[in-house]
Design a protein around this motif. Sequence first.
Motif, PDB file in Angstrom:
ATOM      1  N   GLY A 173     -10.202   2.848  -1.604  1.00 45.70           N
ATOM      2  CA  GLY A 173      -9.564   3.180  -0.329  1.00 45.70           C
ATOM      3  C   GLY A 173      -8.845   1.987   0.246  1.00 45.70           C
ATOM      4  N   LYS A 174      -9.523   0.836   0.237  1.00 43.41           N
ATOM      5  CA  LYS A 174      -8.922  -0.415   0.709  1.00 43.41           C
ATOM      6  C   LYS A 174      -8.158  -1.069  -0.448  1.00 43.41           C
ATOM      7  CE  LYS A 174     -10.930  -2.778   3.793  1.00 43.41           C
ATOM      8  NZ  LYS A 174     -10.552  -3.207   5.150  1.00 43.41           N
ATOM      9  N   PRO A 175      -7.202  -1.934  -0.147  1.00 38.44           N
ATOM     10  CA  PRO A 175      -6.503  -2.635  -1.219  1.00 38.44           C
ATOM     11  C   PRO A 175      -7.389  -3.736  -1.792  1.00 38.44           C
ATOM     12  CG  PRO A 175      -5.366  -2.878   0.907  1.00 38.44           C
ATOM     13  CD  PRO A 175      -6.717  -2.312   1.179  1.00 38.44           C
ATOM     14  N   GLU A 176      -8.314  -3.365  -2.652  1.00 34.51           N
ATOM     15  CA  GLU A 176      -9.201  -4.389  -3.203  1.00 34.51           C
ATOM     16  C   GLU A 176      -9.724  -3.990  -4.580  1.00 34.51           C
ATOM     17  OE1 GLU A 176     -12.141  -4.670  -0.138  1.00 34.51           O
ATOM     18  OE2 GLU A 176     -13.226  -2.909  -0.828  1.00 34.51           O
ATOM     19  N   ILE A 177     -10.128  -5.016  -5.317  1.00 30.65           N
ATOM     20  CA  ILE A 177     -10.656  -4.866  -6.674  1.00 30.65           C
ATOM     21  C   ILE A 177     -12.169  -4.629  -6.618  1.00 30.65           C
ATOM     22  CG2 ILE A 177     -11.069  -6.156  -8.815  1.00 30.65           C
ATOM     23  CD1 ILE A 177      -8.165  -5.526  -8.658  1.00 30.65           C
ATOM     24  N   GLY A 178     -12.838  -5.383  -5.810  1.00 30.52           N
ATOM     25  CA  GLY A 178     -14.288  -5.241  -5.661  1.00 30.52           C
ATOM     26  C   GLY A 178     -15.061  -6.129  -6.620  1.00 30.52           C
ATOM     27  N   ARG A 204      -1.150  -2.139  -7.015  1.00 28.33           N
ATOM     28  CA  ARG A 204      -0.670  -2.988  -5.915  1.00 28.33           C
ATOM     29  C   ARG A 204      -0.476  -4.423  -6.396  1.00 28.33           C
ATOM     30  NH1 ARG A 204      -5.110  -0.109  -2.421  1.00 28.33           N
ATOM     31  NH2 ARG A 204      -3.872   1.085  -0.930  1.00 28.33           N
ATOM     32  N   PRO A 205       0.392  -5.182  -5.722  1.00 27.32           N
ATOM     33  CA  PRO A 205       0.539  -6.590  -6.104  1.00 27.32           C
ATOM     34  C   PRO A 205      -0.782  -7.337  -5.926  1.00 27.32           C
ATOM     35  CG  PRO A 205       1.662  -6.143  -4.013  1.00 27.32           C
ATOM     36  CD  PRO A 205       1.243  -4.820  -4.579  1.00 27.32           C
ATOM     37  N   LEU A 206      -1.019  -8.324  -6.768  1.00 22.30           N
ATOM     38  CA  LEU A 206      -2.263  -9.106  -6.687  1.00 22.30           C
ATOM     39  C   LEU A 206      -2.086 -10.354  -5.828  1.00 22.30           C
ATOM     40  CD1 LEU A 206      -3.581  -8.754 -10.355  1.00 22.30           C
ATOM     41  CD2 LEU A 206      -4.389  -7.579  -8.303  1.00 22.30           C
ATOM     42  N   PHE A 207      -0.975 -10.425  -5.102  1.00 22.57           N
ATOM     43  CA  PHE A 207      -0.742 -11.557  -4.194  1.00 22.57           C
ATOM     44  C   PHE A 207      -0.189 -10.982  -2.892  1.00 22.57           C
ATOM     45  CE2 PHE A 207       3.123 -10.629  -6.390  1.00 22.57           C
ATOM     46  CZ  PHE A 207       4.145 -10.889  -5.499  1.00 22.57           C
ATOM     47  N   ASP A 208      -0.102 -11.829  -1.861  1.00 25.33           N
ATOM     48  CA  ASP A 208       0.398 -11.373  -0.565  1.00 25.33           C
ATOM     49  C   ASP A 208       1.920 -11.249  -0.598  1.00 25.33           C
ATOM     50  OD1 ASP A 208      -2.097 -11.234   0.468  1.00 25.33           O
ATOM     51  OD2 ASP A 208      -1.791 -12.712   2.065  1.00 25.33           O
ATOM     52  N   LEU A 209       2.430 -10.156  -1.085  1.00 27.49           N
ATOM     53  CA  LEU A 209       3.879  -9.968  -1.108  1.00 27.49           C
ATOM     54  C   LEU A 209       4.368  -9.641   0.301  1.00 27.49           C
ATOM     55  CD1 LEU A 209       6.641  -9.611  -2.412  1.00 27.49           C
ATOM     56  CD2 LEU A 209       5.947  -7.350  -3.179  1.00 27.49           C
ATOM     57  N   LYS A 210       3.751  -8.676   0.939  1.00 26.46           N
ATOM     58  CA  LYS A 210       4.061  -8.340   2.325  1.00 26.46           C
ATOM     59  C   LYS A 210       2.880  -7.545   2.894  1.00 26.46           C
ATOM     60  CE  LYS A 210       7.837  -7.265   5.328  1.00 26.46           C
ATOM     61  NZ  LYS A 210       9.256  -7.562   5.533  1.00 26.46           N
ATOM     62  N   PHE A 216      -0.224  -5.902  -0.898  1.00 25.01           N
ATOM     63  CA  PHE A 216      -1.128  -6.997  -1.236  1.00 25.01           C
ATOM     64  C   PHE A 216      -2.417  -6.393  -1.786  1.00 25.01           C
ATOM     65  CE2 PHE A 216      -4.559  -7.103   2.099  1.00 25.01           C
ATOM     66  CZ  PHE A 216      -4.177  -5.953   2.769  1.00 25.01           C
ATOM     67  N   THR A 217      -3.292  -7.258  -2.320  1.00 23.91           N
ATOM     68  CA  THR A 217      -4.651  -6.865  -2.685  1.00 23.91           C
ATOM     69  C   THR A 217      -5.558  -7.897  -2.047  1.00 23.91           C
ATOM     70  OG1 THR A 217      -3.932  -5.925  -4.793  1.00 23.91           O
ATOM     71  CG2 THR A 217      -6.252  -6.516  -4.611  1.00 23.91           C
ATOM     72  N   VAL A 235       1.693 -10.076 -14.925  1.00 20.94           N
ATOM     73  CA  VAL A 235       1.115  -8.985 -14.135  1.00 20.94           C
ATOM     74  C   VAL A 235       2.223  -7.964 -13.880  1.00 20.94           C
ATOM     75  CG1 VAL A 235      -0.042  -8.309 -12.001  1.00 20.94           C
ATOM     76  CG2 VAL A 235      -0.483 -10.575 -12.987  1.00 20.94           C
ATOM     77  N   LEU A 236       1.992  -6.745 -14.321  1.00 20.69           N
ATOM     78  CA  LEU A 236       2.947  -5.664 -14.084  1.00 20.69           C
ATOM     79  C   LEU A 236       2.351  -4.730 -13.040  1.00 20.69           C
ATOM     80  CD1 LEU A 236       3.745  -4.843 -17.833  1.00 20.69           C
ATOM     81  CD2 LEU A 236       5.076  -6.293 -16.275  1.00 20.69           C
ATOM     82  N   TYR A 237       3.104  -4.442 -12.008  1.00 20.33           N
ATOM     83  CA  TYR A 237       2.570  -3.552 -10.978  1.00 20.33           C
ATOM     84  C   TYR A 237       3.658  -2.631 -10.455  1.00 20.33           C
ATOM     85  CZ  TYR A 237       4.550  -6.840  -7.507  1.00 20.33           C
ATOM     86  OH  TYR A 237       5.389  -7.627  -6.759  1.00 20.33           O
ATOM     87  N   GLY A 238       3.268  -1.717  -9.564  1.00 22.46           N
ATOM     88  CA  GLY A 238       4.205  -0.752  -8.987  1.00 22.46           C
ATOM     89  C   GLY A 238       4.099  -0.797  -7.480  1.00 22.46           C
ATOM     90  N   HIS A 239       3.891   0.347  -6.852  1.00 24.87           N
ATOM     91  CA  HIS A 239       3.556   0.452  -5.436  1.00 24.87           C
ATOM     92  C   HIS A 239       4.716   0.161  -4.499  1.00 24.87           C
ATOM     93  CE1 HIS A 239       0.888   0.675  -1.996  1.00 24.87           C
ATOM     94  NE2 HIS A 239       1.035  -0.586  -1.678  1.00 24.87           N
ATOM     95  N   ILE A 240       5.557  -0.812  -4.831  1.00 23.67           N
ATOM     96  CA  ILE A 240       6.595  -1.209  -3.868  1.00 23.67           C
ATOM     97  C   ILE A 240       7.927  -0.502  -4.144  1.00 23.67           C
ATOM     98  CG2 ILE A 240       5.444  -3.445  -3.620  1.00 23.67           C
ATOM     99  CD1 ILE A 240       8.065  -4.696  -4.841  1.00 23.67           C
TER     100      ILE A 240
END
Lengths: 328, 121
Positions: A173-178, A204-210, A216-217, A235-240
Amino acid sequence: MRNTDRRSFLKIAGISIGAGALYRVAPLLGAGREGAGLSRALREANGEPLRPFSFVQLSDTHVGFEGPPDPLGTRAFERAVETINALPEPPELILFTGDLTHDTEDRREHAARLKRFREIAGKLSVQAIHCVPGEHDAALDGGALFRESLGPTSYSFDHRGVHFVGLDNVSRGKPEIGKEQLAWLERDLSRFGPSAPIVVFTHRPLFDLKPEWEWFTDDGDAVMNLLARFENVTVLYGHIHRADHRRIGRADHHAARSLVFAFPDPESGAEKKPLPFRKERPFANLGIRRIAAPGAPGALSIDDVELSAAEFSGTAGIQQLLKGGSFA
Amino acid sequence: MSIARFVSCTAVTAALLASASVRRASADAPAPRVVEVTARRFEFTPAAIRLRKGETVTLRLRTLDVRHGLFSRPLGIDAEFEPGAARDVTITPRETGTFVVICDRFCGSGHGNMKIAVVVE
Ligand SMILES: [Cu+2]
């Protein structure tokens, strides 16, 4: 979703779960042997010569989404499948980085959307498809339906000496890996040496993109710390919903274009509001990403391709698209 | 990052105030202003909040439907709150500016635009 459905999809789409033979390849990469020695070692390990290969990243198909920012629904996704199947050099793998489906509270409807996703993705002629969920797939039910339909939300596998890690930063639910997944990742990476090529794919990006756009995560730093000792990390990601590249430390972070509406540039965009649909260019900013792996430790080469729909521009063309006519 | 977050969390702040001298000091200080914040899919009420730089404020979070989150890295807010109970988050903004505070617990299709503009003057 019945299990038989899932099994037949896995077979049709060639989803590989635990490619046993390939697992023996990667530890050799970490042993510091390069060039001919590495190639020989790989051949001895599994009879497979080290050679370059290509794979494709697709993202944010949002099957089931309907709305003014993108009246085309799954048309770009279907277009992408046709584009990939027509490539002169077919990719060996397809990675989907989340938001395969659009969320709905109705469990049966969500199951139907996942089924529809599998139908379209199942038309891809590739060896294997690997998916991680996006928040629209998995955040409302903790990933239950996703797992039923497509398998685990995080896992790793090796392919031709590249170690692939799919991470789930949405199911909580939250942007996190755990903590649990972090502990798993640490164990997963422990058998590799610093030169092992590692591809992480996640939503989600693994850094503070925005962070103010939720790009972010929260514990992305912890992931990148575990990866810090490796020299070849992508790191390949989507979301944005737009292509983006940042090199942070020794890692390259690449966001892929989506297959529904695009979002504005995080640097200059005032608001996270979908870019308006353009009739004269229906697939503007949507596309696929081809990635070539050199077959040895080193940088991957990335080629972002916008889907074109020149033949569907103009009033007649767009009406044909909206009708759901054939792309042939 | 985690330190700012901990300080913003009332429960932890209370634990930090265990020493007598600190407790006396806080007893002398006026109680922080409380700002009521209500969440429902997919909006916060109020949608904009004005605060003064250096002023300690308690945000009292309530949800009318499902669990939501409240998150801002620069303001040191990272909270979750559930139906049936208010959650207090105390902050002391150190910088002026407009900060977008988001819901960071996915709560449905409109979740991506669920936010509060916090203006610190
Ligand atoms: Cu998306």
